[in-house]
Scaffold this motif. Structure first.
Motif, PDB file in Angstrom:
ATOM      1  N   VAL A 297      42.791  67.006  55.773  1.00 50.32           N
ATOM      2  CA  VAL A 297      43.759  67.060  54.667  1.00 50.32           C
ATOM      3  C   VAL A 297      44.040  65.671  54.112  1.00 50.32           C
ATOM      4  N   GLY A 298      44.001  64.637  54.968  1.00 53.92           N
ATOM      5  CA  GLY A 298      44.378  63.300  54.522  1.00 53.92           C
ATOM      6  C   GLY A 298      43.214  62.411  54.156  1.00 53.92           C
ATOM      7  N   ILE A 299      42.022  62.977  53.959  1.00 54.98           N
ATOM      8  CA  ILE A 299      40.849  62.135  53.663  1.00 54.98           C
ATOM      9  C   ILE A 299      41.018  61.404  52.336  1.00 54.98           C
ATOM     10  N   ASP A 300      41.407  62.109  51.275  1.00 57.70           N
ATOM     11  CA  ASP A 300      41.557  61.470  49.957  1.00 57.70           C
ATOM     12  C   ASP A 300      42.601  60.366  49.998  1.00 57.70           C
ATOM     13  N   ARG A 301      43.686  60.610  50.658  1.00 56.39           N
ATOM     14  CA  ARG A 301      44.752  59.604  50.718  1.00 56.39           C
ATOM     15  C   ARG A 301      44.310  58.390  51.541  1.00 56.39           C
ATOM     16  N   ARG A 302      43.597  58.617  52.616  1.00 55.90           N
ATOM     17  CA  ARG A 302      43.127  57.489  53.418  1.00 55.90           C
ATOM     18  C   ARG A 302      42.085  56.661  52.666  1.00 55.90           C
ATOM     19  N   GLU A 303      41.252  57.316  51.877  1.00 56.55           N
ATOM     20  CA  GLU A 303      40.298  56.569  51.065  1.00 56.55           C
ATOM     21  C   GLU A 303      41.020  55.687  50.044  1.00 56.55           C
ATOM     22  N   ALA A 304      42.095  56.218  49.447  1.00 58.66           N
ATOM     23  CA  ALA A 304      42.872  55.423  48.491  1.00 58.66           C
ATOM     24  C   ALA A 304      43.504  54.225  49.187  1.00 58.66           C
ATOM     25  N   ILE A 305      44.022  54.431  50.388  1.00 58.72           N
ATOM     26  CA  ILE A 305      44.610  53.319  51.137  1.00 58.72           C
ATOM     27  C   ILE A 305      43.543  52.282  51.470  1.00 58.72           C
ATOM     28  N   GLY A 306      42.341  52.725  51.814  1.00 55.02           N
ATOM     29  CA  GLY A 306      41.267  51.784  52.106  1.00 55.02           C
ATOM     30  C   GLY A 306      40.909  50.922  50.908  1.00 55.02           C
ATOM     31  N   ARG A 307      40.850  51.532  49.715  1.00 48.44           N
ATOM     32  CA  ARG A 307      40.549  50.742  48.510  1.00 48.44           C
ATOM     33  C   ARG A 307      41.652  49.731  48.223  1.00 48.44           C
ATOM     34  N   ALA A 308      42.938  50.141  48.420  1.00 47.90           N
ATOM     35  CA  ALA A 308      44.051  49.212  48.201  1.00 47.90           C
ATOM     36  C   ALA A 308      44.004  48.059  49.201  1.00 47.90           C
ATOM     37  N   VAL A 309      43.635  48.353  50.440  1.00 50.41           N
ATOM     38  CA  VAL A 309      43.535  47.292  51.449  1.00 50.41           C
ATOM     39  C   VAL A 309      42.434  46.305  51.079  1.00 50.41           C
TER      40      VAL A 309
ATOM     41  N   ASP B 267      45.893  20.295  45.097  1.00 49.06           N
ATOM     42  CA  ASP B 267      44.772  21.240  45.070  1.00 49.06           C
ATOM     43  C   ASP B 267      45.106  22.581  45.742  1.00 49.06           C
ATOM     44  N   GLU B 268      46.206  22.635  46.489  1.00 46.51           N
ATOM     45  CA  GLU B 268      46.577  23.875  47.161  1.00 46.51           C
ATOM     46  C   GLU B 268      47.123  24.882  46.129  1.00 46.51           C
ATOM     47  N   PRO B 269      46.621  26.113  46.147  1.00 46.82           N
ATOM     48  CA  PRO B 269      47.146  27.116  45.217  1.00 46.82           C
ATOM     49  C   PRO B 269      48.516  27.612  45.689  1.00 46.82           C
ATOM     50  N   VAL B 270      49.411  27.745  44.743  1.00 45.51           N
ATOM     51  CA  VAL B 270      50.756  28.239  45.050  1.00 45.51           C
ATOM     52  C   VAL B 270      51.072  29.527  44.302  1.00 45.51           C
ATOM     53  N   LYS B 271      50.219  29.935  43.426  1.00 48.09           N
ATOM     54  CA  LYS B 271      50.460  31.171  42.687  1.00 48.09           C
ATOM     55  C   LYS B 271      49.682  32.298  43.357  1.00 48.09           C
ATOM     56  N   VAL B 272      50.405  33.361  43.707  1.00 53.58           N
ATOM     57  CA  VAL B 272      49.804  34.498  44.394  1.00 53.58           C
ATOM     58  C   VAL B 272      49.295  35.491  43.367  1.00 53.58           C
ATOM     59  N   GLU B 273      48.056  35.883  43.530  1.00 52.24           N
ATOM     60  CA  GLU B 273      47.522  36.952  42.695  1.00 52.24           C
ATOM     61  C   GLU B 273      48.077  38.283  43.192  1.00 52.24           C
ATOM     62  N   ARG B 274      48.613  39.056  42.292  1.00 45.96           N
ATOM     63  CA  ARG B 274      49.254  40.314  42.651  1.00 45.96           C
ATOM     64  C   ARG B 274      48.464  41.476  42.073  1.00 45.96           C
ATOM     65  N   PRO B 275      47.523  42.004  42.854  1.00 48.24           N
ATOM     66  CA  PRO B 275      46.702  43.091  42.315  1.00 48.24           C
ATOM     67  C   PRO B 275      47.529  44.350  42.091  1.00 48.24           C
ATOM     68  N   ALA B 276      47.117  45.125  41.116  1.00 45.45           N
ATOM     69  CA  ALA B 276      47.815  46.375  40.793  1.00 45.45           C
ATOM     70  C   ALA B 276      47.299  47.473  41.720  1.00 45.45           C
ATOM     71  N   ILE B 277      47.911  47.590  42.873  1.00 42.77           N
ATOM     72  CA  ILE B 277      47.484  48.605  43.841  1.00 42.77           C
ATOM     73  C   ILE B 277      48.193  49.937  43.618  1.00 42.77           C
ATOM     74  N   GLY B 278      49.136  49.985  42.682  1.00 37.93           N
ATOM     75  CA  GLY B 278      49.851  51.234  42.431  1.00 37.93           C
ATOM     76  C   GLY B 278      48.914  52.327  41.930  1.00 37.93           C
ATOM     77  N   GLU B 279      47.997  51.949  41.013  1.00 36.56           N
ATOM     78  CA  GLU B 279      47.062  52.942  40.495  1.00 36.56           C
ATOM     79  C   GLU B 279      46.081  53.379  41.576  1.00 36.56           C
ATOM     80  N   THR B 280      45.690  52.452  42.424  1.00 34.66           N
ATOM     81  CA  THR B 280      44.768  52.808  43.504  1.00 34.66           C
ATOM     82  C   THR B 280      45.420  53.766  44.502  1.00 34.66           C
ATOM     83  N   LEU B 281      46.717  53.585  44.737  1.00 33.87           N
ATOM     84  CA  LEU B 281      47.426  54.417  45.711  1.00 33.87           C
ATOM     85  C   LEU B 281      48.036  55.671  45.096  1.00 33.87           C
TER      86      LEU B 281
END
Length: 381
Positions: free
Chosen positions: A194-206, A357-371
């Motif tokens: 039952v949870g295969i689709d949801r686990r696949e979505a979590i894997g892509r977000a990870v 040279d150290e990066p201080v800005k965090v890239e914030r991917p849009a994982i809402g659509e993936t999840l």
């Protein structure tokens, strides 16, 4: 003496003996006819018979007396036995009464114990009934939980996925988002197919989160701390002289700060630059000499530390522009007021370049659509 004894005694007194005197009338009486010669045994035999009779009578009397005495002794013994029997009977009756009392007490205690036992049995029966009822309720609850386990796991996984989206979107917390998604995946693993689709979505977000280049906050803080620790040992530039410009300094102090903290920091830096330019001049020979007054060096060090803390705060907030400006201002001040030819000054400037040279800005991917399959709301959270 009995009558029989008296008669025997009289007979002995009237009977003539062998050696006794002849009676008077016998001497005067006429001679009788010649009789047959006597043998001499008649009177003795009579006496013997009489003696035997007397002895028998005496023996009979003695036996009777003995028998009476025996009867009396027997009666006395019987009486004593009866008295003992009565005493024994009284003792037995007393003991029997005590025994009856004890038996009665034991019966009462037994009745009380039986009543307590009956009450205990009733309580045990009630407890058994209550346990059965509780077991039935637990069984019902367990069946209900089993029937609702899938829904509960799905809802909890959705909550954890929404938390991960919020951490990435508002805080840039990549590590926290990964932990939340890992916990959601563990919950969904118990659903089977039952949870295969949801686990696949979590894997892509990870995977999206793992591709993000993270900020090495530890390295940035360590570098800033080393720069701050070396400020007190840096040699000043040569030929610095002091000038009195009290009016300009007073006018600079009278300016009221306005705007945000960044504007106030910039104004403080400008005032520092203006004040230092009016207080000191830098010669061309670059000989290392300390400032005439310790207050000037202290003011310079405190402003440098203020810029270091500004860079640290900008790194925490993920503001690269503010972070770069603070580090550049520190580098300019170190270059202007300290001996650039010294190894310690060069080391500080190199460390500042590495920090830039150290990066201080965090890239914030849009994982809402993936999840979206986990959130069940089209990825909108």
């Amino acid at each position: 003496m009995s009558k029989t004894d008296k008669d025997a005694q009289k007979a002995l007194e009237t009977t003539p003996g062998d050696d006794g005197p002849a009676p008077d009338d016998a001497s005067t009486a006429a001679p009788a006819e010649p009789a047959a010669p006597a043998t001499g045994r008649g009177p003795g035999r009579l006496a013997l018979v009489v003696a035997l009779l007397v002895a028998l009578l005496v023996a009979a009397g003695g036996g009777y007396l003995i028998w009476q005495m025996q009867q009396l002794a027997d009666a006395q013994a019987d009486l004593a036995a009866r008295s003992e029997l009565e005493t024994l009977r009284d003792d037995q009756q007393t003991a029997l009464g005590e025994l009856n009392g004890r038996v009665t007490n034991l019966n009462e205690q037994l009745e009380s114990r039986l009543q307590s036992l009956a009450q205990l049995e009733n309580r045990m029966a009630d407890q058994v009934s209550a346990r059965r009822e509780l077991a039935d309720r637990v069984d019902q609850l367990y069946r209900r939980m089993n029937s609702e386990t899938d829904d509960w796991r799905i809802a909890e996984a959705g909550y954890l996925a929404r938390m991960a989206v919020h951490r990435v979107r508002f805080n840039g917390d990549i590590a926290g988002a990964l932990e939340a998604l890992e916990a959601a995946d563990v919950l969904l693993s118990g659903l089977g197919g039952v949870g295969i689709d949801r686990r696949e979505a979590i894997g892509r977000a990870v995977d999206q989160l793992l591709d993000v280049k993270r900020i090495d906050q530890v390295a940035i803080n360590r570098g800033l701390d080393r720069v701050a620790d070396q400020l007190g040992t840096l040699p000043l530039a040569a030929g610095i002289q002091r000038f009195e410009t009290a009016d300009t300094t007073a006018g600079a102090r009278s300016d009221a700060p306005a705007g945000g903290w960044q504007a106030r920091l910039d104004r403080a830096g400008d005032r520092l630059m203006t004040g230092l330019s009016e207080l000191v001049t830098v010669s061309r020979d670059r000989q290392v000499e300390p400032l005439p007054e310790p207050e000037s060096r202290f003011l310079l060090q405190q402003n440098l530390r203020l810029q270091i803390e500004s860079a640290r705060l900008a790194a925490l907030r993920g503001e690269p522009a503010t972070y770069d400006n603070a580090l550049k201002r520190i580098d300019d001040w170190v270059s202007a007021y300290f001996d650039s030819s010294a190894e310690s000054v060069s080391a500080v400037r190199e460390r500042l370049a590495d920090l830039m040279d150290e990066p201080v800005k965090v890239e914030r991917p849009a994982i809402g659509e993936t999840l979206a399959p986990v959130l069940n709301d089209g990825g909108q959270s």
